[in-house]
Design an enzyme around this catalytic site. Structure first.
Site, PDB file in Angstrom:
ATOM      1  N   TYR A  60     -26.249 -25.673 -27.626  1.00  0.00           N
ATOM      2  CA  TYR A  60     -25.886 -24.393 -26.986  1.00  0.00           C
ATOM      3  C   TYR A  60     -26.964 -23.330 -27.180  1.00  0.00           C
ATOM      4  CZ  TYR A  60     -21.482 -26.428 -25.751  1.00  0.00           C
ATOM      5  OH  TYR A  60     -20.541 -27.248 -25.172  1.00  0.00           O
ATOM      6  N   ASN A  96     -18.197 -22.125 -15.263  1.00  0.00           N
ATOM      7  CA  ASN A  96     -19.525 -21.970 -15.859  1.00  0.00           C
ATOM      8  C   ASN A  96     -19.466 -21.038 -17.063  1.00  0.00           C
ATOM      9  OD1 ASN A  96     -20.293 -23.506 -13.676  1.00  0.00           O
ATOM     10  ND2 ASN A  96     -21.021 -21.751 -12.480  1.00  0.00           N
ATOM     11  N   ILE A  97     -20.328 -21.315 -18.015  1.00  0.00           N
ATOM     12  CA  ILE A  97     -20.403 -20.465 -19.216  1.00  0.00           C
ATOM     13  C   ILE A  97     -21.666 -19.599 -19.185  1.00  0.00           C
ATOM     14  CG2 ILE A  97     -19.018 -22.065 -20.574  1.00  0.00           C
ATOM     15  CD1 ILE A  97     -21.530 -23.099 -21.920  1.00  0.00           C
ATOM     16  N   HIS A 113     -13.854 -21.506 -19.037  1.00  0.00           N
ATOM     17  CA  HIS A 113     -14.393 -22.396 -20.077  1.00  0.00           C
ATOM     18  C   HIS A 113     -15.176 -21.639 -21.125  1.00  0.00           C
ATOM     19  CE1 HIS A 113     -14.154 -26.085 -17.169  1.00  0.00           C
ATOM     20  NE2 HIS A 113     -12.995 -25.774 -17.706  1.00  0.00           N
ATOM     21  N   GLY A 180     -19.428 -25.474  -5.561  1.00  0.00           N
ATOM     22  CA  GLY A 180     -20.375 -26.042  -6.526  1.00  0.00           C
ATOM     23  C   GLY A 180     -19.729 -26.760  -7.685  1.00  0.00           C
ATOM     24  N   ASN A 206     -19.951 -26.962  -0.929  1.00  0.00           N
ATOM     25  CA  ASN A 206     -20.647 -27.766  -1.939  1.00  0.00           C
ATOM     26  C   ASN A 206     -21.874 -28.416  -1.313  1.00  0.00           C
ATOM     27  OD1 ASN A 206     -20.195 -28.418  -4.785  1.00  0.00           O
ATOM     28  ND2 ASN A 206     -20.142 -30.558  -4.101  1.00  0.00           N
ATOM     29  N   ALA A 224     -25.724 -23.919  -2.031  1.00  0.00           N
ATOM     30  CA  ALA A 224     -24.844 -22.748  -2.170  1.00  0.00           C
ATOM     31  C   ALA A 224     -25.499 -21.467  -1.651  1.00  0.00           C
ATOM     32  CB  ALA A 224     -24.457 -22.577  -3.638  1.00  0.00           C
TER      33      ALA A 224
HETATM   34  C1  BV8 Z   1      -7.658 -29.575 -21.346  1.00  0.00           C
HETATM   35  C2  BV8 Z   1     -17.715 -25.914 -21.242  1.00  0.00           C
HETATM   36  C3  BV8 Z   1      -5.558 -29.749 -22.165  1.00  0.00           C
HETATM   37  C4  BV8 Z   1     -18.603 -26.689 -22.115  1.00  0.00           C
HETATM   38  C5  BV8 Z   1     -16.502 -27.645 -20.021  1.00  0.00           C
HETATM   39  C6  BV8 Z   1      -5.669 -34.119 -16.798  1.00  0.00           C
HETATM   40  C7  BV8 Z   1      -5.049 -32.917 -17.127  1.00  0.00           C
HETATM   41  C8  BV8 Z   1      -5.541 -32.143 -18.193  1.00  0.00           C
HETATM   42  C9  BV8 Z   1      -6.662 -32.567 -18.913  1.00  0.00           C
HETATM   43  C10 BV8 Z   1      -7.271 -33.754 -18.595  1.00  0.00           C
HETATM   44  C11 BV8 Z   1      -6.788 -34.525 -17.538  1.00  0.00           C
HETATM   45  N1  BV8 Z   1      -7.574 -35.619 -17.444  1.00  0.00           N
HETATM   46  C12 BV8 Z   1      -8.545 -35.546 -18.384  1.00  0.00           C
HETATM   47  C13 BV8 Z   1      -8.380 -34.443 -19.103  1.00  0.00           C
HETATM   48  C14 BV8 Z   1      -9.219 -34.030 -20.246  1.00  0.00           C
HETATM   49  C15 BV8 Z   1     -10.464 -33.250 -19.848  1.00  0.00           C
HETATM   50  C16 BV8 Z   1     -11.092 -33.740 -18.586  1.00  0.00           C
HETATM   51  O1  BV8 Z   1     -10.863 -33.196 -17.508  1.00  0.00           O
HETATM   52  N2  BV8 Z   1     -11.950 -34.745 -18.714  1.00  0.00           N
HETATM   53  C17 BV8 Z   1     -12.673 -35.246 -17.568  1.00  0.00           C
HETATM   54  C18 BV8 Z   1     -14.098 -35.583 -17.969  1.00  0.00           C
HETATM   55  C19 BV8 Z   1     -11.918 -36.439 -17.003  1.00  0.00           C
HETATM   56  N3  BV8 Z   1     -10.158 -31.858 -19.716  1.00  0.00           N
HETATM   57  C20 BV8 Z   1     -10.172 -31.082 -20.817  1.00  0.00           C
HETATM   58  O2  BV8 Z   1     -10.339 -31.540 -21.929  1.00  0.00           O
HETATM   59  C21 BV8 Z   1      -9.912 -29.592 -20.628  1.00  0.00           C
HETATM   60  N4  BV8 Z   1      -8.899 -29.205 -21.549  1.00  0.00           N
HETATM   61  O3  BV8 Z   1      -7.321 -30.188 -20.391  1.00  0.00           O
HETATM   62  O4  BV8 Z   1      -6.840 -29.205 -22.333  1.00  0.00           O
HETATM   63  C22 BV8 Z   1      -4.740 -29.259 -23.234  1.00  0.00           C
HETATM   64  C23 BV8 Z   1      -3.406 -29.240 -23.009  1.00  0.00           C
HETATM   65  C24 BV8 Z   1      -2.616 -28.770 -23.988  1.00  0.00           C
HETATM   66  C25 BV8 Z   1      -3.161 -28.330 -25.175  1.00  0.00           C
HETATM   67  C26 BV8 Z   1      -4.522 -28.348 -25.379  1.00  0.00           C
HETATM   68  C27 BV8 Z   1      -5.331 -28.823 -24.403  1.00  0.00           C
HETATM   69  C28 BV8 Z   1     -11.120 -28.734 -20.993  1.00  0.00           C
HETATM   70  C29 BV8 Z   1     -12.234 -28.978 -20.043  1.00  0.00           C
HETATM   71  C30 BV8 Z   1     -13.347 -27.961 -20.326  1.00  0.00           C
HETATM   72  C31 BV8 Z   1     -14.524 -28.665 -20.978  1.00  0.00           C
HETATM   73  N5  BV8 Z   1     -15.655 -27.757 -20.994  1.00  0.00           N
HETATM   74  N6  BV8 Z   1     -17.451 -26.706 -20.035  1.00  0.00           N
HETATM   75  C32 BV8 Z   1     -20.040 -26.607 -21.631  1.00  0.00           C
HETATM   76  O5  BV8 Z   1     -20.317 -26.052 -20.550  1.00  0.00           O
HETATM   77  O6  BV8 Z   1     -20.869 -27.124 -22.382  1.00  0.00           O
HETATM   78  S1  BV8 Z   1     -16.340 -28.637 -18.657  1.00  0.00           S
HETATM   79  C33 BV8 Z   1     -17.811 -29.247 -17.980  1.00  0.00           C
HETATM   80  O7  BV8 Z   1     -17.496 -29.766 -16.693  1.00  0.00           O
HETATM   81  C34 BV8 Z   1     -18.834 -28.292 -17.552  1.00  0.00           C
HETATM   82  O8  BV8 Z   1     -19.083 -27.363 -18.488  1.00  0.00           O
HETATM   83  C35 BV8 Z   1     -18.320 -27.690 -16.268  1.00  0.00           C
HETATM   84  O9  BV8 Z   1     -17.745 -26.451 -16.559  1.00  0.00           O
HETATM   85  C36 BV8 Z   1     -17.251 -28.654 -15.896  1.00  0.00           C
HETATM   86  C37 BV8 Z   1     -17.162 -29.036 -14.479  1.00  0.00           C
HETATM   87  O10 BV8 Z   1     -18.419 -29.526 -14.054  1.00  0.00           O
HETATM   88  P1  BV8 Z   1     -18.964 -28.950 -12.667  1.00  0.00           P
HETATM   89  O11 BV8 Z   1     -19.073 -27.480 -12.800  1.00  0.00           O
HETATM   90  O12 BV8 Z   1     -18.121 -29.453 -11.541  1.00  0.00           O
HETATM   91  O13 BV8 Z   1     -20.416 -29.564 -12.643  1.00  0.00           O
HETATM   92  P2  BV8 Z   1     -20.817 -31.012 -12.083  1.00  0.00           P
HETATM   93  O14 BV8 Z   1     -22.219 -31.271 -12.523  1.00  0.00           O
HETATM   94  O15 BV8 Z   1     -19.750 -31.994 -12.432  1.00  0.00           O
HETATM   95  O16 BV8 Z   1     -20.792 -30.834 -10.500  1.00  0.00           O
HETATM   96  C38 BV8 Z   1     -21.727 -29.967  -9.875  1.00  0.00           C
HETATM   97  C39 BV8 Z   1     -21.439 -29.969  -8.382  1.00  0.00           C
HETATM   98  O17 BV8 Z   1     -22.338 -29.052  -7.757  1.00  0.00           O
HETATM   99  C40 BV8 Z   1     -21.667 -31.312  -7.722  1.00  0.00           C
HETATM  100  O18 BV8 Z   1     -20.570 -31.591  -6.849  1.00  0.00           O
HETATM  101  C41 BV8 Z   1     -22.955 -31.121  -6.911  1.00  0.00           C
HETATM  102  O19 BV8 Z   1     -22.940 -31.864  -5.703  1.00  0.00           O
HETATM  103  C42 BV8 Z   1     -22.909 -29.650  -6.614  1.00  0.00           C
HETATM  104  N7  BV8 Z   1     -24.231 -29.037  -6.417  1.00  0.00           N
HETATM  105  C43 BV8 Z   1     -25.417 -29.360  -7.000  1.00  0.00           C
HETATM  106  N8  BV8 Z   1     -26.389 -28.537  -6.542  1.00  0.00           N
HETATM  107  C44 BV8 Z   1     -25.808 -27.677  -5.686  1.00  0.00           C
HETATM  108  C45 BV8 Z   1     -24.433 -27.985  -5.600  1.00  0.00           C
HETATM  109  N9  BV8 Z   1     -23.590 -27.312  -4.793  1.00  0.00           N
HETATM  110  C46 BV8 Z   1     -24.115 -26.297  -4.057  1.00  0.00           C
HETATM  111  N10 BV8 Z   1     -25.410 -25.940  -4.096  1.00  0.00           N
HETATM  112  C47 BV8 Z   1     -26.284 -26.602  -4.884  1.00  0.00           C
HETATM  113  N11 BV8 Z   1     -27.588 -26.235  -4.888  1.00  0.00           N
END
Ligand code: BV8
Length: 242
Positions: A60, A96-97, A113, A180, A206, A224
């Site tokens: 971080y 985003n953070i 987040h 995004g 997106n 974007a």
């Molecule tokens: C929780 C901070 C529950 C850290 C992040 C079902 C229900 C509930 C939970 C779950 C579930 N299934 C699974 C879970 C657990 C988990 C989860 O979702 N896991 C995934 C991997 C399956 N979720 C959690 O743990 C969440 N907590 O659910 O708690 C709970 C309930 C009761 C009590 C306690 C808890 C917490 C999730 C938060 C984790 N932290 N961020 C950090 O940043 O270091 S999440 C992480 O992914 C990233 O930080 C980001 O914020 C997030 C999403 O990613 P995206 O932003 O979408 O980025 P990505 O690269 O994936 O995609 C980018 C997109 O942009 C692409 O589509 C690309 O094509 C596009 N793009 C690229 N360039 C461009 C563009 N678009 C436009 N223009 C461009 N130029």
């Protein structure tokens, strides 16, 4: 496609890492993304932090330092302009953070987040603005305990912030915009179904079709900095606000 919108309509926008990509910040799941270099289990979970806090701080610290080298882009600015001009309810929820929405002028903003530029003390709960490095050798300025400062970031397995406020806005919204984000991470990836279930029109802006593209009523694809300003222009024109 002509945008159908009324000035009294409520808008909720969700953004992800893709909106900051053209400012120079990496996304997570693209081929050159963050998770291609480190395992999220090691740096973005409470277990990873307990195992090796200095490794997590280094992860971080590097991302926090990078914020000094980037600026908001036209997509961030278009959303800030939309918020300023929109007469109805408006809420921007970001995954985003980084601080780019804030620096672009967005104020009706929920960083669900957490925020890279804040630290939290796990002993006294104090929340502090933090621009420099964090390490276990530091003491909390409030309670003076050592090694208790962590990034104010929501890790996997932790509860995202202001969820009640977000779900209330989703229940009320007429237009849901997702920008995004790959639609991989919950609960954010479930917001489109939540909003649609309450009658909202949903639009994905997106670079390419996301994992949840089929859940949206409409999609506009491209960088974007092109598709977001264009969509905001169409929206303001459709509401007679241009
Ligand atoms: C929780 C901070 C529950 C850290 C992040 C079902 C229900 C509930 C939970 C779950 C579930 N299934 C699974 C879970 C657990 C988990 C989860 O979702 N896991 C995934 C991997 C399956 N979720 C959690 O743990 C969440 N907590 O659910 O708690 C709970 C309930 C009761 C009590 C306690 C808890 C917490 C999730 C938060 C984790 N932290 N961020 C950090 O940043 O270091 S999440 C992480 O992914 C990233 O930080 C980001 O914020 C997030 C999403 O990613 P995206 O932003 O979408 O980025 P990505 O690269 O994936 O995609 C980018 C997109 O942009 C692409 O589509 C690309 O094509 C596009 N793009 C690229 N360039 C461009 C563009 N678009 C436009 N223009 C461009 N130029």
């Amino acid at each position: 496609m002509q945008v159908k919108i009324r000035r009294s309509d409520s808008i909720v926008v969700l953004t992800g890492a893709g909106i900051s990509r053209e400012s120079g910040l990496d996304t997570f799941r693209d081929a050159d993304g963050v998770w291609a270099r480190v395992r999220l289990e090691d740096v973005a979970t409470p277990e990873g932090y307990a195992r090796d806090p200095e490794r997590v701080h280094a992860f971080y610290n590097a991302r926090r330092a990078a914020l000094e080298t980037v600026t908001p882009n036209a997509a961030h600015q278009a959303l800030a302009a939309l918020e300023a001009r929109w007469p109805g309810n408006f809420l921007l929820v970001t995954q985003n953070i980084d601080d780019l929405h804030d620096r672009a002028g967005s104020r009706k903003l929920v960083p669900m987040h957490g925020e890279l530029l804040k630290a939290r003390c796990t002993a006294c709960g104090d929340l502090l603005p933090w621009t420099g490095d964090l390490s276990t050798g530091m003491a909390c300025p409030h309670c003076l305990r050592q090694g208790t400062l962590r990034p104010h970031v929501v890790w996997f397995g932790e509860m995202p912030l202001e969820m009640e406020r977000i779900y209330a806005a989703l229940a009320d919204c007429d237009l849901f915009l997702s920008i995004g984000t790959s639609g991989n991470v919950y609960p954010a990836a479930g917001f489109v179904a939540e909003a649609s279930g309450h009658g909202a029109h949903s639009v994905e802006l997106n670079l390419e079709r996301s994992q949840g593209a089929h859940l949206f009523a409409e999609g506009r694809y491209g960088p974007a900095t092109q598709v977001v300003p264009a969509f905001v222009r169409d929206l303001l024109a459709a509401a007679g606000l241009d």
